[in-house]
Enzyme design. Sequence first.
Site, PDB file in Angstrom:
ATOM      1  N   SER A 197     -19.827   6.948  20.684  1.00 14.17           N
ATOM      2  CA  SER A 197     -21.280   7.187  20.745  1.00 14.17           C
ATOM      3  C   SER A 197     -22.096   6.114  20.027  1.00 14.17           C
ATOM      4  O   SER A 197     -23.021   6.435  19.269  1.00 14.17           O
ATOM      5  CB  SER A 197     -21.609   8.587  20.209  1.00 14.17           C
ATOM      6  OG  SER A 197     -20.997   9.586  21.001  1.00 14.17           O
ATOM      7  N   ASP A 223     -20.533  15.666  14.024  1.00 16.89           N
ATOM      8  CA  ASP A 223     -21.002  16.200  15.308  1.00 16.89           C
ATOM      9  C   ASP A 223     -20.654  17.686  15.457  1.00 16.89           C
ATOM     10  O   ASP A 223     -19.640  18.147  14.926  1.00 16.89           O
ATOM     11  CB  ASP A 223     -20.378  15.382  16.453  1.00 16.89           C
ATOM     12  CG  ASP A 223     -21.091  15.623  17.774  1.00 16.89           C
ATOM     13  OD1 ASP A 223     -22.266  16.030  17.758  1.00 16.89           O
ATOM     14  OD2 ASP A 223     -20.469  15.384  18.832  1.00 16.89           O
ATOM     15  N   SER A 228     -28.538   8.876  15.526  1.00 17.53           N
ATOM     16  CA  SER A 228     -28.284   7.645  16.288  1.00 17.53           C
ATOM     17  C   SER A 228     -29.564   7.121  16.929  1.00 17.53           C
ATOM     18  O   SER A 228     -30.567   7.838  17.034  1.00 17.53           O
ATOM     19  CB  SER A 228     -27.243   7.911  17.381  1.00 17.53           C
ATOM     20  OG  SER A 228     -27.829   8.600  18.471  1.00 17.53           O
ATOM     21  N   TRP A 252     -22.450  24.764  17.043  1.00 14.45           N
ATOM     22  CA  TRP A 252     -22.184  25.755  15.987  1.00 14.45           C
ATOM     23  C   TRP A 252     -23.285  26.815  16.002  1.00 14.45           C
ATOM     24  O   TRP A 252     -23.006  28.017  15.947  1.00 14.45           O
ATOM     25  CB  TRP A 252     -22.137  25.040  14.630  1.00 14.45           C
ATOM     26  CG  TRP A 252     -21.778  25.939  13.484  1.00 14.45           C
ATOM     27  CD1 TRP A 252     -20.538  26.184  12.983  1.00 14.45           C
ATOM     28  CD2 TRP A 252     -22.701  26.729  12.697  1.00 14.45           C
ATOM     29  NE1 TRP A 252     -20.617  27.068  11.929  1.00 14.45           N
ATOM     30  CE2 TRP A 252     -21.936  27.423  11.737  1.00 14.45           C
ATOM     31  CE3 TRP A 252     -24.076  26.909  12.710  1.00 14.45           C
ATOM     32  CZ2 TRP A 252     -22.496  28.268  10.796  1.00 14.45           C
ATOM     33  CZ3 TRP A 252     -24.658  27.769  11.780  1.00 14.45           C
ATOM     34  CH2 TRP A 252     -23.862  28.444  10.836  1.00 14.45           C
ATOM     35  N   HIS A 308     -28.231  22.158  12.056  1.00 18.24           N
ATOM     36  CA  HIS A 308     -28.464  20.948  11.241  1.00 18.24           C
ATOM     37  C   HIS A 308     -28.590  21.329   9.766  1.00 18.24           C
ATOM     38  O   HIS A 308     -28.062  20.650   8.887  1.00 18.24           O
ATOM     39  CB  HIS A 308     -29.716  20.211  11.721  1.00 18.24           C
ATOM     40  CG  HIS A 308     -29.613  19.696  13.128  1.00 18.24           C
ATOM     41  ND1 HIS A 308     -28.483  19.065  13.598  1.00 18.24           N
ATOM     42  CD2 HIS A 308     -30.471  19.735  14.172  1.00 18.24           C
ATOM     43  CE1 HIS A 308     -28.665  18.734  14.875  1.00 18.24           C
ATOM     44  NE2 HIS A 308     -29.861  19.129  15.250  1.00 18.24           N
ATOM     45  N   GLU A 362      -8.598   3.326  12.335  1.00 17.10           N
ATOM     46  CA  GLU A 362      -7.794   4.449  12.842  1.00 17.10           C
ATOM     47  C   GLU A 362      -8.757   5.586  13.204  1.00 17.10           C
ATOM     48  O   GLU A 362      -9.665   5.910  12.425  1.00 17.10           O
ATOM     49  CB  GLU A 362      -6.811   4.936  11.761  1.00 17.10           C
ATOM     50  CG  GLU A 362      -5.832   3.879  11.280  1.00 17.10           C
ATOM     51  CD  GLU A 362      -4.878   3.399  12.386  1.00 17.10           C
ATOM     52  OE1 GLU A 362      -4.542   4.193  13.275  1.00 17.10           O
ATOM     53  OE2 GLU A 362      -4.481   2.220  12.342  1.00 17.10           O
ATOM     54  N   ASN A 378     -23.247  20.322  15.316  1.00 19.20           N
ATOM     55  CA  ASN A 378     -24.213  21.247  14.703  1.00 19.20           C
ATOM     56  C   ASN A 378     -24.862  22.167  15.729  1.00 19.20           C
ATOM     57  O   ASN A 378     -25.012  23.371  15.492  1.00 19.20           O
ATOM     58  CB  ASN A 378     -25.344  20.460  14.025  1.00 19.20           C
ATOM     59  CG  ASN A 378     -24.870  19.658  12.850  1.00 19.20           C
ATOM     60  OD1 ASN A 378     -23.727  19.793  12.416  1.00 19.20           O
ATOM     61  ND2 ASN A 378     -25.737  18.798  12.318  1.00 19.20           N
ATOM     62  N   ASN A 404     -30.553   9.416  19.533  1.00 19.34           N
ATOM     63  CA  ASN A 404     -31.003  10.770  19.175  1.00 19.34           C
ATOM     64  C   ASN A 404     -32.531  10.905  19.188  1.00 19.34           C
ATOM     65  O   ASN A 404     -33.061  12.021  19.211  1.00 19.34           O
ATOM     66  CB  ASN A 404     -30.445  11.202  17.811  1.00 19.34           C
ATOM     67  CG  ASN A 404     -28.952  11.483  17.814  1.00 19.34           C
ATOM     68  OD1 ASN A 404     -28.263  11.300  16.812  1.00 19.34           O
ATOM     69  ND2 ASN A 404     -28.428  11.932  18.952  1.00 19.34           N
ATOM     70  N   TRP A 405     -33.269   9.786  19.204  1.00 20.89           N
ATOM     71  CA  TRP A 405     -34.727   9.846  19.359  1.00 20.89           C
ATOM     72  C   TRP A 405     -35.116  10.513  20.670  1.00 20.89           C
ATOM     73  O   TRP A 405     -36.235  10.980  20.835  1.00 20.89           O
ATOM     74  CB  TRP A 405     -35.334   8.432  19.332  1.00 20.89           C
ATOM     75  CG  TRP A 405     -35.351   7.795  17.983  1.00 20.89           C
ATOM     76  CD1 TRP A 405     -34.633   6.686  17.596  1.00 20.89           C
ATOM     77  CD2 TRP A 405     -36.130   8.169  16.841  1.00 20.89           C
ATOM     78  NE1 TRP A 405     -34.914   6.364  16.287  1.00 20.89           N
ATOM     79  CE2 TRP A 405     -35.834   7.266  15.795  1.00 20.89           C
ATOM     80  CE3 TRP A 405     -37.048   9.193  16.581  1.00 20.89           C
ATOM     81  CZ2 TRP A 405     -36.408   7.350  14.540  1.00 20.89           C
ATOM     82  CZ3 TRP A 405     -37.628   9.264  15.319  1.00 20.89           C
ATOM     83  CH2 TRP A 405     -37.300   8.356  14.309  1.00 20.89           C
TER      84      TRP A 405
HETATM   85  C1  IPE Z   1     -23.409  11.123  17.646  1.00 23.25           C
HETATM   86  O1  IPE Z   1     -23.485  12.425  18.136  1.00 23.25           O
HETATM   87  C2  IPE Z   1     -24.505  10.875  16.658  1.00 23.25           C
HETATM   88  C3  IPE Z   1     -24.435  11.626  15.407  1.00 23.25           C
HETATM   89  C4  IPE Z   1     -23.530  12.485  15.059  1.00 23.25           C
HETATM   90  C5  IPE Z   1     -25.478  11.340  14.471  1.00 23.25           C
HETATM   91  P1  IPE Z   1     -24.210  12.780  19.519  1.00 23.25           P
HETATM   92  O2  IPE Z   1     -24.114  14.259  19.651  1.00 23.25           O
HETATM   93  O3  IPE Z   1     -25.571  12.194  19.556  1.00 23.25           O
HETATM   94  O4  IPE Z   1     -23.289  12.034  20.584  1.00 23.25           O
HETATM   95  P2  IPE Z   1     -23.092  12.292  22.133  1.00 23.25           P
HETATM   96  O5  IPE Z   1     -24.465  12.353  22.737  1.00 23.25           O
HETATM   97  O6  IPE Z   1     -22.373  13.584  22.296  1.00 23.25           O
HETATM   98  O7  IPE Z   1     -22.261  11.155  22.605  1.00 23.25           O
HETATM   99  C1  IPE Z   2     -24.730  16.252  15.283  1.00 23.35           C
HETATM  100  O1  IPE Z   2     -24.719  17.485  15.906  1.00 23.35           O
HETATM  101  C2  IPE Z   2     -26.039  15.972  14.563  1.00 23.35           C
HETATM  102  C3  IPE Z   2     -26.880  14.957  15.198  1.00 23.35           C
HETATM  103  C4  IPE Z   2     -26.572  14.265  16.259  1.00 23.35           C
HETATM  104  C5  IPE Z   2     -28.156  14.704  14.590  1.00 23.35           C
HETATM  105  P1  IPE Z   2     -25.338  17.705  17.347  1.00 23.35           P
HETATM  106  O2  IPE Z   2     -26.768  18.058  17.189  1.00 23.35           O
HETATM  107  O3  IPE Z   2     -25.063  16.553  18.232  1.00 23.35           O
HETATM  108  O4  IPE Z   2     -24.521  18.973  17.820  1.00 23.35           O
HETATM  109  P2  IPE Z   2     -23.873  19.209  19.249  1.00 23.35           P
HETATM  110  O5  IPE Z   2     -23.007  18.045  19.558  1.00 23.35           O
HETATM  111  O6  IPE Z   2     -25.008  19.348  20.205  1.00 23.35           O
HETATM  112  O7  IPE Z   2     -23.100  20.482  19.080  1.00 23.35           O
HETATM  113 MG    MG Z   3     -23.494  16.072  19.432  1.00 24.58          MG
END
Ligand code: IPE
Ligand code: IPE
Ligand code: MG
Length: 250
Positions: A196, A20, A65, A25, A37, A207, A22, A68-69
Amino acid sequence: MTHIPSTTRGAPEHVAIIMDGNGRWAGRRGLPRTEGHRRGIEPARMVVRYCAEHGVKVLTLFAFSSENWKRPQAEVGTLMDLFIRSMSKEVPDLIEKGIRLNFIGERQAFSQKLQKAMAKAEADTADNQRMDLFVAVGYGGRWDITQAALSLAEDIAAGRVEAANVTPEHLRKHISTAAMPDPDLLIRTGGEQRISNFLLWQMAYTELYFTPILWPDMQSADMDQAFEFFASRSRRFGHIDEQLNRQERA
Ligand code: IPE
Ligand code: IPE
Ligand code: MG
């Protein structure tokens, strides 16, 4: 005496990672989220190498996830492109390293092209034995438990299992990582301290290690720290310390 699972010492057998951070960053650099990404691929490569070299048997990476869709279409599209491209690029290297690739999650939601690429990558690496790499895509812990419950319901309907005799073990057999030991260590980057909807069933005794490092910044030294944290934990699985010490002496 009942068997008490191995209490730590040495490397974890199964490591699960929520990659998590990206988007943040990229945001901090004034770049589009999708650039974050892209920069997340190299650390994914690094943790695969790291785990294989440290004797880890199973590595599960949360890449996308079921929730994430809901992200903007353009971001989802870029992620799909990245999955396809990195798969064809990485498979020869996985074969060379002896790593078997498997995808877990609701595949039907992905394009035919991506489903085919996933099946091919799995077939191409199926004989590898050094380490299992599970990539969770379109994955949700609740989806996993639900699909397992449906399969168990089919067993019951077909008379293979009697409802009155159902135990957690019956359900466990249908969970998508059933052939694997549960994760010993979960690492989540990006600073959030939550699950999540990742491996809900499997993480009953995992752990949990949280780090503020954003995924594209993840280095092998950060993996060292996570493994050191793991080695310092006393895992009791509901027992008391004295019982564990007795087993260690035996
Ligand atoms: C969890 O991260 C899913 C992945 C890293 C693939 P999310 O960024 O989707 O989680 P939430 O929304 O902050 O809980
Ligand atoms: C994790 O990074 C990658 C995926 C969930 C696909 P994020 O895209 O959730 O990055 P943040 O949490 O918004 O920084
Ligand atoms: Mg995230």
